[in-house]
Design a protein around this motif. Structure first.
Motif, PDB file in Angstrom:
ATOM      1  N   GLY A 106      30.442  31.406  41.899  1.00  0.00           N
ATOM      2  CA  GLY A 106      31.579  32.206  41.456  1.00  0.00           C
ATOM      3  C   GLY A 106      31.176  33.224  40.411  1.00  0.00           C
ATOM      4  O   GLY A 106      30.096  33.149  39.815  1.00  0.00           O
ATOM      5  N   VAL A 107      32.040  34.188  40.147  1.00  0.00           N
ATOM      6  CA  VAL A 107      31.741  35.218  39.145  1.00  0.00           C
ATOM      7  C   VAL A 107      31.625  34.612  37.751  1.00  0.00           C
ATOM      8  O   VAL A 107      31.036  35.215  36.846  1.00  0.00           O
ATOM      9  CB  VAL A 107      32.809  36.328  39.156  1.00  0.00           C
ATOM     10  CG1 VAL A 107      32.751  37.104  40.462  1.00  0.00           C
ATOM     11  CG2 VAL A 107      34.199  35.742  38.926  1.00  0.00           C
ATOM     12  N   ASP A 108      32.173  33.390  37.587  1.00  0.00           N
ATOM     13  CA  ASP A 108      32.075  32.704  36.298  1.00  0.00           C
ATOM     14  C   ASP A 108      30.787  31.897  36.170  1.00  0.00           C
ATOM     15  O   ASP A 108      30.583  31.191  35.180  1.00  0.00           O
ATOM     16  CB  ASP A 108      33.282  31.800  36.081  1.00  0.00           C
ATOM     17  CG  ASP A 108      33.427  30.764  37.195  1.00  0.00           C
ATOM     18  OD1 ASP A 108      32.667  30.823  38.184  1.00  0.00           O
ATOM     19  OD2 ASP A 108      34.318  29.897  37.069  1.00  0.00           O
ATOM     20  N   GLY A 109      29.910  31.985  37.196  1.00  0.00           N
ATOM     21  CA  GLY A 109      28.618  31.294  37.135  1.00  0.00           C
ATOM     22  C   GLY A 109      28.661  29.848  37.568  1.00  0.00           C
ATOM     23  O   GLY A 109      27.688  29.117  37.367  1.00  0.00           O
ATOM     24  N   VAL A 110      29.752  29.419  38.192  1.00  0.00           N
ATOM     25  CA  VAL A 110      29.895  28.039  38.645  1.00  0.00           C
ATOM     26  C   VAL A 110      29.782  27.991  40.166  1.00  0.00           C
ATOM     27  O   VAL A 110      30.318  28.861  40.865  1.00  0.00           O
ATOM     28  CB  VAL A 110      31.250  27.447  38.199  1.00  0.00           C
ATOM     29  CG1 VAL A 110      31.443  26.039  38.748  1.00  0.00           C
ATOM     30  CG2 VAL A 110      31.330  27.434  36.675  1.00  0.00           C
ATOM     31  N   ILE A 111      29.091  26.976  40.683  1.00  0.00           N
ATOM     32  CA  ILE A 111      28.891  26.841  42.127  1.00  0.00           C
ATOM     33  C   ILE A 111      30.201  26.463  42.800  1.00  0.00           C
ATOM     34  O   ILE A 111      30.923  25.569  42.356  1.00  0.00           O
ATOM     35  CB  ILE A 111      27.821  25.782  42.431  1.00  0.00           C
ATOM     36  CG1 ILE A 111      26.462  26.240  41.881  1.00  0.00           C
ATOM     37  CG2 ILE A 111      27.715  25.530  43.940  1.00  0.00           C
ATOM     38  CD1 ILE A 111      25.375  25.206  42.011  1.00  0.00           C
ATOM     39  N   VAL A 157      45.206  44.878  25.954  1.00  0.00           N
ATOM     40  CA  VAL A 157      44.546  43.772  26.658  1.00  0.00           C
ATOM     41  C   VAL A 157      43.229  44.297  27.222  1.00  0.00           C
ATOM     42  O   VAL A 157      43.200  45.300  27.958  1.00  0.00           O
ATOM     43  CB  VAL A 157      45.413  43.217  27.810  1.00  0.00           C
ATOM     44  CG1 VAL A 157      44.671  42.093  28.529  1.00  0.00           C
ATOM     45  CG2 VAL A 157      46.750  42.722  27.295  1.00  0.00           C
ATOM     46  N   LEU A 158      42.149  43.624  26.862  1.00  0.00           N
ATOM     47  CA  LEU A 158      40.819  43.998  27.353  1.00  0.00           C
ATOM     48  C   LEU A 158      40.329  42.933  28.331  1.00  0.00           C
ATOM     49  O   LEU A 158      40.274  41.747  28.000  1.00  0.00           O
ATOM     50  CB  LEU A 158      39.839  44.118  26.177  1.00  0.00           C
ATOM     51  CG  LEU A 158      38.403  44.504  26.538  1.00  0.00           C
ATOM     52  CD1 LEU A 158      38.357  45.914  27.134  1.00  0.00           C
ATOM     53  CD2 LEU A 158      37.500  44.415  25.306  1.00  0.00           C
ATOM     54  N   THR A 159      39.972  43.363  29.549  1.00  0.00           N
ATOM     55  CA  THR A 159      39.543  42.429  30.595  1.00  0.00           C
ATOM     56  C   THR A 159      38.232  42.901  31.206  1.00  0.00           C
ATOM     57  O   THR A 159      38.104  44.077  31.591  1.00  0.00           O
ATOM     58  CB  THR A 159      40.600  42.326  31.710  1.00  0.00           C
ATOM     59  OG1 THR A 159      41.845  41.912  31.146  1.00  0.00           O
ATOM     60  CG2 THR A 159      40.169  41.316  32.772  1.00  0.00           C
ATOM     61  N   GLU A 160      37.281  42.008  31.273  1.00  0.00           N
ATOM     62  CA  GLU A 160      36.021  42.334  31.955  1.00  0.00           C
ATOM     63  C   GLU A 160      36.235  42.172  33.455  1.00  0.00           C
ATOM     64  O   GLU A 160      36.716  41.128  33.921  1.00  0.00           O
ATOM     65  CB  GLU A 160      34.899  41.410  31.485  1.00  0.00           C
ATOM     66  CG  GLU A 160      33.568  41.756  32.133  1.00  0.00           C
ATOM     67  CD  GLU A 160      32.414  40.892  31.634  1.00  0.00           C
ATOM     68  OE1 GLU A 160      31.266  41.330  31.763  1.00  0.00           O
ATOM     69  OE2 GLU A 160      32.679  39.782  31.130  1.00  0.00           O
ATOM     70  N   THR A 161      35.872  43.186  34.220  1.00  0.00           N
ATOM     71  CA  THR A 161      36.097  43.153  35.669  1.00  0.00           C
ATOM     72  C   THR A 161      34.818  42.933  36.461  1.00  0.00           C
ATOM     73  O   THR A 161      34.876  42.513  37.615  1.00  0.00           O
ATOM     74  CB  THR A 161      36.754  44.456  36.142  1.00  0.00           C
ATOM     75  OG1 THR A 161      35.922  45.569  35.753  1.00  0.00           O
ATOM     76  CG2 THR A 161      38.134  44.614  35.518  1.00  0.00           C
ATOM     77  N   LYS A 162      33.665  43.195  35.855  1.00  0.00           N
ATOM     78  CA  LYS A 162      32.390  42.977  36.554  1.00  0.00           C
ATOM     79  C   LYS A 162      31.298  42.747  35.536  1.00  0.00           C
ATOM     80  O   LYS A 162      31.117  43.557  34.619  1.00  0.00           O
ATOM     81  CB  LYS A 162      32.019  44.157  37.458  1.00  0.00           C
ATOM     82  CG  LYS A 162      30.780  43.909  38.303  1.00  0.00           C
ATOM     83  CD  LYS A 162      30.447  45.113  39.164  1.00  0.00           C
ATOM     84  CE  LYS A 162      29.267  44.827  40.104  1.00  0.00           C
ATOM     85  NZ  LYS A 162      28.059  44.342  39.404  1.00  0.00           N
ATOM     86  N   ALA A 163      30.576  41.647  35.709  1.00  0.00           N
ATOM     87  CA  ALA A 163      29.454  41.344  34.810  1.00  0.00           C
ATOM     88  C   ALA A 163      28.159  41.884  35.410  1.00  0.00           C
ATOM     89  O   ALA A 163      28.047  42.038  36.633  1.00  0.00           O
ATOM     90  CB  ALA A 163      29.343  39.832  34.606  1.00  0.00           C
ATOM     91  N   PRO A 164      27.160  42.169  34.587  1.00  0.00           N
ATOM     92  CA  PRO A 164      25.857  42.589  35.113  1.00  0.00           C
ATOM     93  C   PRO A 164      25.261  41.480  35.988  1.00  0.00           C
ATOM     94  O   PRO A 164      25.566  40.296  35.811  1.00  0.00           O
ATOM     95  CB  PRO A 164      25.020  42.811  33.842  1.00  0.00           C
ATOM     96  CG  PRO A 164      26.022  42.991  32.747  1.00  0.00           C
ATOM     97  CD  PRO A 164      27.185  42.139  33.112  1.00  0.00           C
TER      98      PRO A 164
END
Length: 261
Positions: free
Chosen positions: A172-177, A36-43
């Motif tokens: 949010g970290v997903d780019g949604v307000i 399982v590959l999970t991104e934990t922090k985006a640039p």
């Protein structure tokens, strides 16, 4: 079962980092095993891929595929080189794209409204100056997921009232307000100046028109009576002044002269 090398590429939509290379993480995987590959922090400036990638390495270790019962999440691709025995997983982060829209009470777009957006931005700045364009919108640039921002209108279009309120929101970290506990709610309960779109990507600001003072027929009549009254007062004062001057002249000493007998 042998180990196979994994190359996991992390890139933006343009395909490279600031120095022109694709950031790559390498490691070894065991053939026939599931991972399982999970991104934990985006640039900074990019939205996090919130779904995990479930994949399984083939029994010969020369390929990988999505684990049975799961789907390939948006943002990930699976590839590799069977001859070299390498597996490549590529994750593509999308930039955070948010929009500010300016309208009047009728929903008509307003051009030239100026805003100040304060917070932490991907370029290191702490403030952005924004102006709505011909379509009444302007992009909110370089937003960082997980950060808090304050939006304030500093100049309203001509003929409109400048709102006194400021709009505070978190992305949010997903780019949604995110606003309070409900991303679909307006920031200020009962206030219609600011609102948020259902997808959480667009903030709409409404300007009210400046009040117009209208002079009715009764107002004109009142003004006419007032003007006529002032005219009468002025005429009365003028007549009183002439009367006083005439009295002064009548009470003065007669001029001296020769009298004939």
């Amino acid at each position: 079962m042998g180990c196979r090398r994994l190359a996991q590429q992390k890139r933006s939509p343009v395909g490279s980092s600031e120095d022109g290379t694709v950031p790559t993480i390498t490691g070894e995987l065991i053939a026939g095993h599931a991972y399982v590959l999970t991104e934990t922090k985006a640039p900074d400036g990019y939205a996090l891929i919130t779904e995990s990638l479930h994949f399984t390495v083939g029994r010969k270790g020369r390929a990988a595929s999505v684990t049975a019962g799961t789907e390939l999440p948006d943002g990930y691709t699976i590839g590799g080189d069977k001859t070299a025995g390498t597996i490549a997983l590529t994750a593509v982060d999308q930039p955070i794209e948010l929009t500010l829209k300016k309208v009047n009470e009728d929903g008509d777009v307003l051009v030239g409204a100026e805003f100040t957006l304060s917070g932490r931005f991907a370029d290191g700045a702490t403030q952005q100056i924004l102006t709505t364009g011909a379509d009444g919108t302007v992009a909110l640039p370089l937003i960082i997921g997980g950060e808090r921002y304050v939006l304030e209108e500093t100049k309203a279009p001509e003929g409109y009232v400048l709102p006194a309120e400021r709009y505070t929101f978190t992305v949010g970290v997903d780019g949604v307000i995110r606003v309070q506990q409900n991303p679909l709610a307006a920031l200020l309960p009962g206030d219609k100046t600011f609102s948020l779109s259902q997808d959480g990507l667009t903030i709409t600001v409404v300007n009210e028109r400046e009040p117009v003072v209208a002079i009715t027929g009764s107002d004109v009549t009142s003004v006419g009576f007032i003007g006529f009254g002032l005219l009468l007062i002025g005429a009365t004062i003028a007549m009183q002044r002439r009367t006083r001057m005439a009295q002064v002249a009548g009470n003065g000493k007669p001029a001296r002269g020769r009298h004939r007998r």
